[in-house]
Design a protein around this motif. Structure first.
Motif, PDB file in Angstrom:
ATOM      1  N   LYS A 161       0.826  -1.200   0.000  1.00  0.00           N
ATOM      2  CA  LYS A 161       0.000   0.000   0.000  1.00  0.00           C
ATOM      3  C   LYS A 161       0.863   1.253   0.000  1.00  0.00           C
ATOM      4  O   LYS A 161       1.868   1.341   0.702  1.00  0.00           O
ATOM      5  N   SER A 179      -2.455   6.145   1.478  1.00  0.00           N
ATOM      6  CA  SER A 179      -3.481   5.929   0.452  1.00  0.00           C
ATOM      7  C   SER A 179      -4.713   5.266   1.049  1.00  0.00           C
ATOM      8  O   SER A 179      -4.624   4.485   1.993  1.00  0.00           O
ATOM      9  N   ALA A 180      -5.856   5.597   0.495  1.00  0.00           N
ATOM     10  CA  ALA A 180      -7.116   5.026   0.945  1.00  0.00           C
ATOM     11  C   ALA A 180      -7.428   3.769   0.147  1.00  0.00           C
ATOM     12  O   ALA A 180      -6.747   3.449  -0.841  1.00  0.00           O
ATOM     13  N   GLU A 181      -8.441   3.043   0.573  1.00  0.00           N
ATOM     14  CA  GLU A 181      -8.856   1.865  -0.178  1.00  0.00           C
ATOM     15  C   GLU A 181      -9.385   2.269  -1.548  1.00  0.00           C
ATOM     16  O   GLU A 181      -9.948   3.344  -1.719  1.00  0.00           O
ATOM     17  N   LYS A 182      -9.170   1.397  -2.515  1.00  0.00           N
ATOM     18  CA  LYS A 182      -9.623   1.647  -3.883  1.00  0.00           C
ATOM     19  C   LYS A 182     -10.625   0.569  -4.286  1.00  0.00           C
ATOM     20  O   LYS A 182     -10.412  -0.611  -4.053  1.00  0.00           O
ATOM     21  N   GLN A 183     -11.709   1.007  -4.916  1.00  0.00           N
ATOM     22  CA  GLN A 183     -12.734   0.101  -5.404  1.00  0.00           C
ATOM     23  C   GLN A 183     -12.683   0.080  -6.941  1.00  0.00           C
ATOM     24  O   GLN A 183     -12.770   1.139  -7.569  1.00  0.00           O
ATOM     25  N   GLU A 217      -2.420  -4.191  -2.084  1.00  0.00           N
ATOM     26  CA  GLU A 217      -2.964  -3.969  -0.741  1.00  0.00           C
ATOM     27  C   GLU A 217      -3.938  -2.796  -0.763  1.00  0.00           C
ATOM     28  O   GLU A 217      -3.659  -1.744  -1.335  1.00  0.00           O
ATOM     29  N   SER A 218      -5.097  -2.994  -0.178  1.00  0.00           N
ATOM     30  CA  SER A 218      -6.175  -2.003  -0.026  1.00  0.00           C
ATOM     31  C   SER A 218      -7.015  -1.841  -1.284  1.00  0.00           C
ATOM     32  O   SER A 218      -7.897  -0.985  -1.334  1.00  0.00           O
ATOM     33  N   TYR A 219      -6.799  -2.679  -2.317  1.00  0.00           N
ATOM     34  CA  TYR A 219      -7.648  -2.643  -3.501  1.00  0.00           C
ATOM     35  C   TYR A 219      -8.710  -3.745  -3.414  1.00  0.00           C
ATOM     36  O   TYR A 219      -8.433  -4.849  -2.955  1.00  0.00           O
ATOM     37  N   ASN A 220      -9.911  -3.428  -3.886  1.00  0.00           N
ATOM     38  CA  ASN A 220     -11.005  -4.399  -3.928  1.00  0.00           C
ATOM     39  C   ASN A 220     -11.696  -4.300  -5.280  1.00  0.00           C
ATOM     40  O   ASN A 220     -11.710  -3.238  -5.910  1.00  0.00           O
ATOM     41  N   ARG A 229      -3.095   0.946 -11.547  1.00  0.00           N
ATOM     42  CA  ARG A 229      -2.727   1.866 -10.461  1.00  0.00           C
ATOM     43  C   ARG A 229      -2.611   3.304 -10.973  1.00  0.00           C
ATOM     44  O   ARG A 229      -2.980   4.255 -10.277  1.00  0.00           O
ATOM     45  N   GLU A 268      -2.837   6.286  -8.314  1.00  0.00           N
ATOM     46  CA  GLU A 268      -1.811   5.966  -7.315  1.00  0.00           C
ATOM     47  C   GLU A 268      -0.416   5.796  -7.898  1.00  0.00           C
ATOM     48  O   GLU A 268       0.530   5.534  -7.152  1.00  0.00           O
TER      49      GLU A 268
END
Length: 305
Positions: free
Chosen positions: A43, A47-51, A81-84, A289, A294
């Motif tokens: 990550k 950075s925040a989570e990414k959808q 990491e943190s991607y959905n 990304r 990002e």
């Protein structure tokens, strides 16, 4: 003489079949092999989570690799990491309230029917409760929603036949960076790097590569060159061209800004066998990304030569 003719026909058919790779089974063994080729991506600090939306509906030509590509993109998302991700075949995802849920949208081989080349129309026109005028109005609204979504800061990743989704729309052509024109038969393509030092090409370690694919040619907004090219092919090395080409350098992957948003296009690949290339997997991951905001890099357009 007859035996020689038979041998020539056999060799000719062998060469043709060798260029058309047979579909492979999408199973756990294949998925595990692909997963092993993709490294984990840590990550980014702060950075925040990414959808990510993986949109995989087609109404026209069916690429056999659609489910493979969706699975590969799911793997790439899981490795960051943190991607959905969400995989969908529903055009209702292009209602603005739904698009706003996502940081980037992946268009996975969304070929539309040849008559209108408008995937939204293809679906809505089958709704018997809608008049032709209502279906056209809703189809236009969904395309405009996608344009506004990217213009306002969303990301867009377009893979192979996804560029044909709205292929008669000038606005969609401007968004993506071009429209699909045609492709010769599948053949071995030598893919070259435009700028080996570009961050999005680091996966290839300064070297081009070869693979069997449909060599895509583009038109409409492509000739504005309002994009930063990443990969190209030499048209002079191809066979079965529809017509001679004056400019032998044909770009097959690029990035571009669209308003406040970012677009990544890759014509690779028609065949799932191409995903055996770990460099290509990292390239697609980095492109995603970039589109999701990002991975900063030079995306200034090259402009007309």
């Amino acid at each position: 003489m007859r035996e020689s003719l038979f041998v020539l026909m056999f060799l000719f058919s062998f060469v043709l079949s060798a260029q058309n790779l047979k579909p492979i089974e999408l199973n756990e063994d294949w998925l595990n092999k692909i997963s092993d080729l993709v490294p984990e991506t840590a990550k980014e600090p702060g950075s925040a989570e990414k959808q990510i939306l993986i949109f995989s509906l087609h109404t026209g030509y069916e690429h056999w690799t659609i489910p493979h590509t969706a699975a590969v993109m799911e793997i790439l998302v899981d490795k960051i990491e943190s991607y959905n991700s969400v995989t969908s075949f529903d055009i209702q995802e292009f209602q603005m309230e739904n698009l706003k849920k996502y940081d980037a949208v992946i268009l996975n081989n969304n070929c539309s029917k040849r008559d209108k080349r408008n995937l939204f129309w293809d679906v809505l026109s089958q709704n018997k409760s809608l008049s032709k005028e209502q279906a056209e109005k809703q189809a236009n609204a969904m395309e405009n929603n996608l344009l506004e979504y990217v213009r306002s800061g969303g990301g867009l990743i377009v893979l192979h036949g996804g560029i044909t989704m709205q292929n008669k729309s000038d606005a969609f052509s401007e968004l993506v960076g071009g429209s699909f024109d045609y492709h010769p038969k599948q053949q071995n393509i030598k893919v070259e790097l435009v700028d080996a030092d570009h961050p999005l090409l680091s996966a290839f370690e300064g070297k081009g590569f070869e693979h069997i694919d449909e060599p895509y040619f583009f038109n409409n907004a492509y000739f504005d060159y309002d994009f930063r090219p990443l990969l190209y092919m030499d048209a002079n090395s191809l066979t079965d061209l529809r017509e001679p080409v004056e400019d032998n350098i044909k770009y097959i992957s690029w990035i571009k800004r669209y308003g406040n948003g970012r677009v990544f296009y890759s014509s690779l690949s028609h065949n799932a066998q191409s995903y055996d290339n770990s460099g290509l997997l990292k390239f697609l991951s980095d492109g995603m990304r970039y589109a999701a905001g990002e991975l900063a890099c030079d995306d200034a357009p090259m402009g007309k030569p």
